[in-house]
Every structure is written in structure tokens, then in C-alpha cells.
Write an enzyme that holds these catalytic residues in place. Structure first.
Site, short mmCIF file in Angstrom:
data_model
loop_
_atom_site.label_atom_id
_atom_site.label_comp_id
_atom_site.label_asym_id
_atom_site.label_seq_id
_atom_site.Cartn_x
_atom_site.Cartn_y
_atom_site.Cartn_z
N HIS A 211 7.04 -9.37 42.76
CA HIS A 211 7.81 -8.91 44.31
C HIS A 211 9.11 -9.13 44.01
O HIS A 211 10.05 -8.90 45.11
CB HIS A 211 7.25 -10.04 45.20
CG HIS A 211 7.63 -9.60 46.59
ND1 HIS A 211 8.37 -10.43 47.62
CD2 HIS A 211 7.11 -8.41 47.29
CE1 HIS A 211 8.57 -9.63 48.61
NE2 HIS A 211 7.84 -8.50 48.61
N LYS A 213 13.28 -8.30 43.29
CA LYS A 213 14.26 -7.18 43.52
C LYS A 213 15.41 -7.68 42.91
O LYS A 213 16.23 -8.48 43.22
CB LYS A 213 14.38 -6.72 44.73
CG LYS A 213 13.34 -6.23 45.68
CD LYS A 213 12.63 -7.20 46.29
CE LYS A 213 11.38 -6.67 47.31
NZ LYS A 213 10.64 -7.52 47.71
N ASP A 218 25.69 -4.16 33.53
CA ASP A 218 26.86 -4.37 32.44
C ASP A 218 26.87 -6.06 32.25
O ASP A 218 28.02 -6.58 31.82
CB ASP A 218 28.22 -3.69 32.68
CG ASP A 218 28.22 -2.22 32.53
OD1 ASP A 218 27.17 -1.70 31.84
OD2 ASP A 218 29.19 -1.60 32.78
N HIS A 384 12.63 -7.45 58.02
CA HIS A 384 12.17 -7.77 56.82
C HIS A 384 12.94 -8.78 55.85
O HIS A 384 12.56 -9.03 54.61
CB HIS A 384 11.89 -6.46 56.09
CG HIS A 384 11.07 -6.50 54.54
ND1 HIS A 384 11.64 -6.29 53.36
CD2 HIS A 384 9.86 -6.53 54.36
CE1 HIS A 384 10.79 -6.59 52.62
NE2 HIS A 384 9.59 -6.56 53.01
N LYS A 386 14.96 -12.15 54.22
CA LYS A 386 14.27 -13.31 53.64
C LYS A 386 15.66 -14.21 53.55
O LYS A 386 16.21 -14.19 52.35
CB LYS A 386 13.38 -13.28 52.56
CG LYS A 386 12.28 -12.32 52.54
CD LYS A 386 12.68 -10.97 51.94
CE LYS A 386 11.44 -10.06 51.61
NZ LYS A 386 10.53 -10.02 52.56
N ASP A 391 22.59 -26.07 57.56
CA ASP A 391 24.00 -26.50 57.98
C ASP A 391 25.17 -25.53 57.97
O ASP A 391 24.91 -24.29 58.36
CB ASP A 391 24.27 -27.86 57.23
CG ASP A 391 23.27 -28.96 57.46
OD1 ASP A 391 22.54 -28.68 58.29
OD2 ASP A 391 22.97 -29.76 56.40
#
Length: 466
Positions: A211, A213, A218, A384, A386, A391
């Protein structure tokens, strides 16, 4: 043999197969709750559960585990301790994560918050266009649509210019990707492969999806977050549009750990290693820990990642997730945070993309509200992203959902960043998000029709595979 006799024989065979599968589930399922659920269903209702168990029940694999752990063992503990000694006190509350992950905080990152799909892909395409040596690119989903074809063309152009391009996609997440999309890239010089935990395909295996991404250009500019390559991530596909998601751009030494995560996955799939290029010297102020977690880890590292971040909160814990299906450890940490006087807020969707998960999330939200946790539903479209804000100085952005699939079944990656200025950027973003949300009360559950409430409780029985 008569038809009734055939039916009886078939039923007996199914029950025998169900009992054998139940024995397998008891021996191999990761959690007692999951083992009990599978065993009971397989023994009593093999007609219903046997086929789903073939797809979802397997919980072990060996080749990737061996490779993954060997990679971690190569990290020097002495080197890790020396890096930890230079980390500011604000990072020491996350020291347990560095030990668990076999990784360390890197100083000197320059961070850029990419608030939506347009900003994310504008930055990614700009970086790809300037690539001179190597591109590493990994997404759970590639679609053959406008955005997907734009990505395809961008990679082909750099490959034609002599840039080495390595691409990974998940075989199940990208199940709708046509073969000609991949073949066009290969013919243009792009090395591209589907990820699987077994080198030989297993059409009965839906667990252990990659899952992550990750994009690295470079060796010095990296991207990580929640977006995949498809039009819906630009908010172009109703009914979930507008799509709300977040990505992160990193310039600094931590990009080397993004490369290492990609390299382990690439080596498993191909048996080879991509180039590992040195990042640019540190020029920023942020400390960043790259957390690559997954079912190959000795510990349940993703769940522990959330638990550690929650336990670190003294004043505030704001969290956004599309799927709110916490396990006992995470839920207990959230309850304890409330008891410490922490401002705990969780932002979840108002629209479902997976109805079973949405129903289970609604019941978990009700339990959370009863524990003093403030739950909000984002109104404009599907959320969607995450993101965790702890703090005034810590923010996490990555691919980890707050559900069992991320905790125990998926390969995930996130960046934990300690930097007040970056945390302020995340705070402003989340303030806007919460401003577009409605706070949930107990009435959402209490005033639901009985059959809907029953459906919520039934959906929660499937927590181990959600």
C-alpha cells in the site's frame, strides 16, 4: 449414484475441508479473535466461509520475511545509537520507534506540505521532468485514465532521455490496469513490475498488499503520502468527489530511507537492486523518521507506530483517517490520552467508499465518543488523508490507515516529522478540514434504525480483515 447422494457426499467433503481449514486457521491466524472467527465459520458454515478463507485467510509467507529481516540486520546498532545521540529531546519520546524499525531520525529535512491532488501531482511531475539520473516510483494503484496516461508519458519521456526509471505497482490494487499500459512503459525503457509477496502469482491471495506510495527523484527529492495515480485522487470521479488527501515532499537525508524501502521491495520482485544515490546535504530544520511497516516485521509495527504517537501526546492529538477500525492497543491508547487531558480529535469520512468498513467505523466512532474522543465527519467529499498531529511539534504523513489491514496485512510507509514550523502548516490545514466537518454525537448511532445498528455490529465482526 443418485443426485441426493451426490449432494450428501459433496456436503460431507465441504465439512471435512472446512474442518481442515479451521485447523489451519487456528495454527496460523495472527490474532486469537481472527483465529476464533475463522475456525467457527469454517467448521459450521464451510459453504459460506471456505472460499473467502482461500483469498483472505493466509497469514504467513517466508521468502519476503527472510529478505526483509536480513536487510534490517545489516543496519549497525552502533550507528543507530550515534545518530540518536544527536537527536533533540523532542524526538526522544519516539526512541522506541527507532529501535523497533531499525531506523533513525535524520536531521536537516526541508519539508513541503502538499495539501491536495493538484498540488501533489504538480510537484511530482515537476520533479520527474527535471530528473537526470534515476526515478523510483511506487503506488498501490495506477489507473489507465487521464492522470495515469500523463504519468505514463512523463516516465517515458525521462526514460527516452537516458534516465533510469524503476516502477512498482500492487497487483491487486491495480487489478484494473490493462496489460498494454505496462507493456508500453516496458517498451519505452521503463522497468515496471507488480508487487507480490510470492514471486509466483497466487490468485487466491488478497492479503499482504503493498500500500506504499513512494517517489524518489535522483536520490535527493522524495514524496510520500496517501494519493495514488488516478483521476479520483484529483477529485474527478463522483460520488466521492471532491477527494481530500495529503502528500509530503522531502528534501534531505531521510530520502535515503525512502530509497531503501523501495530497494527491498524491488529486490524481492526482481532479484536486483536499483541505484541508491546519495541525498543532498542537510539544508532544513526538520527531523524525520521514515517508518516502513508491514506483516514481515517481527512486531506489529504499524499498530505500535500509532500507539507510540498517541502515547507521546501531552496536549493535542489530531488524527485523520478514511477508515476508523482501531485495535485494542490503539483504542486503549486513545482512551488514556483523553484521561491525560489531551485534546483528541479524529476526522473521518461522511461518505462511504467501502460500506462494510463504513458501518464498522460508525460503531467504533460511537464507542470513541463514549470514551470522550471527539469525532468529526468531513462534509465536502471523501477524506482519504492519513495525518497525525501531536502537540505543537510533530506531524506524521503517509499511507497508514487506522485499520487492521494497515496494522497487520499491508506494507505501509509514513514520515514522522519533528519540526514546529511544519507542525504549524499541518495545524492550519487540519483547522480548515475540521472547519468543513460536523462533530458526531451519540445520536448518530442511537437514532439509527435497528437494522442499521445490527448491520454495524455484524460489520464489526469482520474487523480482522477490514
Amino acid at each position: 449414484m443418485s443426485i441426493p447422494q451426490l449432494i450428501t457426499l459433496l456436503a460431507m467433503l465441504l465439512h471435512v475441508a472446512g474442518i481442515l481449514a479451521a485447523m489451519h486457521a487456528v495454527m496460523n491466524t495472527r490474532t486469537p479473535q481472527g483465529a476464533f472467527a475463522w475456525a467457527l465459520g469454517l467448521a459450521l458454515l464451510p459453504y459460506v466461509t471456505l472460499i473467502p478463507y482461500l483469498y483472505l485467510g493466509r497469514s504467513r509467507f517466508h521468502g519476503y520475511v527472510t529478505l526483509h529481516r536480513a536487510h534490517r540486520q545489516r543496519l549497525s546498532q552502533a550507528s543507530l545509537r550515534s545518530e540518536l545521540s544527536g537527536v533533540p529531546d523532542a524526538c526522544m519520546q519516539y526512541a522506541a520507534l527507532t529501535q523497533m524499525l531499525g531506523n533513525s531520525f535524520h536531521a536537516g529535512q526541508q519539508l513541503r506540505l502538499l495539501i491536495n491532488g493538484d498540488a501533489t501531482f504538480e510537484a511530482i511531475f515537476s520533479a520527474i521532468a527535471q530528473a537526470e539520473r534515476c526515478i523510483l516510483i511506487q503506488f498501490f494503484i495506477f489507473h489507465d485514465d487521464e492522470l495515469g496516461r500523463r504519468m505514463q508519458q512523463a516516465l517515458l519521456e525521462r526514460a527516452a532521455a537516458g534516465v533510469q526509471v524503476f516502477a512498482l505497482f500492487d497487483g491487486i490494487g491495480s487489478h484494473a490496469l490493462p496489460k498494454h499500459y505496462v507493456e508500453t512503459l516496458r517498451q519505452g525503457g521503463v522497468a515496471i513490475f507488480p508487487f507480490a509477496t510470492q514471486r509466483y502469482s497466487n490468485r487466491f491471495q488478497l492479503n499482504f498488499r503493498n500500500h506504499r506510495k513512494v517517489v524518489v527523484v535522483d536520490g535527493w527529492l522524495g514524496f510520500v503520502g496517501g494519493l495514488n495515480v488516478g483521476n479520483e485522487y484529483l477529485g474527478l470521479k463522483p460520488p466521492l468527489a471532491p477527494w481530500r488527501d495529503t502528500h509530503l515532499q522531502i528534501d534531505g537525508p531521510a530520502v535515503l530511507d525512502l530509497q531503501r524501502s523501495f530497494a527491498v521491495d524491488w529486490h524481492w520482485v526482481t532479484g536486483e537492486l536499483p541505484p541508491l544515490l546519495p541525498p543532498r546535504p542537510a539544508q532544513g530544520d526538520a527531523y524525520t523518521l521514515i517508518a516502513a511497516t508491514g506483516p514481515a516485521d517481527p512486531q506489529e509495527s504499524c499498530s505500535l507506530y500509532f500507539t507510540t504517537a498517541i502515547n507521546a501526546a501531552c496536549k493535542r492529538l489530531w488524527l485523520t483517517t478514511p477508515y476508523f477500525v482501531p485495535d485494542q492497543a490503539v483504542m486503549s491508547a486513545l482512551r488514556l490520552a483523553v484521561m491525560r487531558g489531551v485534546d483528541v480529535r479524529i476526522l473521518i469520512p461522511a461518505r462511504p467508499d467501502h460500506r462494510t468498513v463504513f458501518l464498522a467505523s460508525t460503531l467504533h466512532a460511537y464507542d470513541a465518543i463514549n470514551a470522550g474522543i471527539r469525532i468529526y465527519r468531513y462534509q465536502p467529499g471523501f477524506i482519504h488523508q492519513k495525518v497525525i498531529l501531536v502537540d505543537d511539534d510533530t506531524a506524521s504523513i503517509g499511507s497508514m490507515n487506522l485499520d487492521n489491514r494497515s496494522f497487520r496485512l499491508n506494507f505501509e510507509i509514513s514520515a514522522l516529522n519533528v519540526d514546529r514550523r511544519f507542525a504549524e502548516d499541518v495545524e492550519r490545514m487540519l483547522m480548515d478540514d475540521f472547519g468543513r466537518a460536523v462533530e458526531v454525537t451519540r445520536d448518530e448511532y442511537r437514532q439509527s434504525p435497528y437494522l442499521r445498528r445490527l448491520a454495524m455490529h455484524v460489520a464489526r465482526l469482520f474487523d480482522p480483515i477490514l
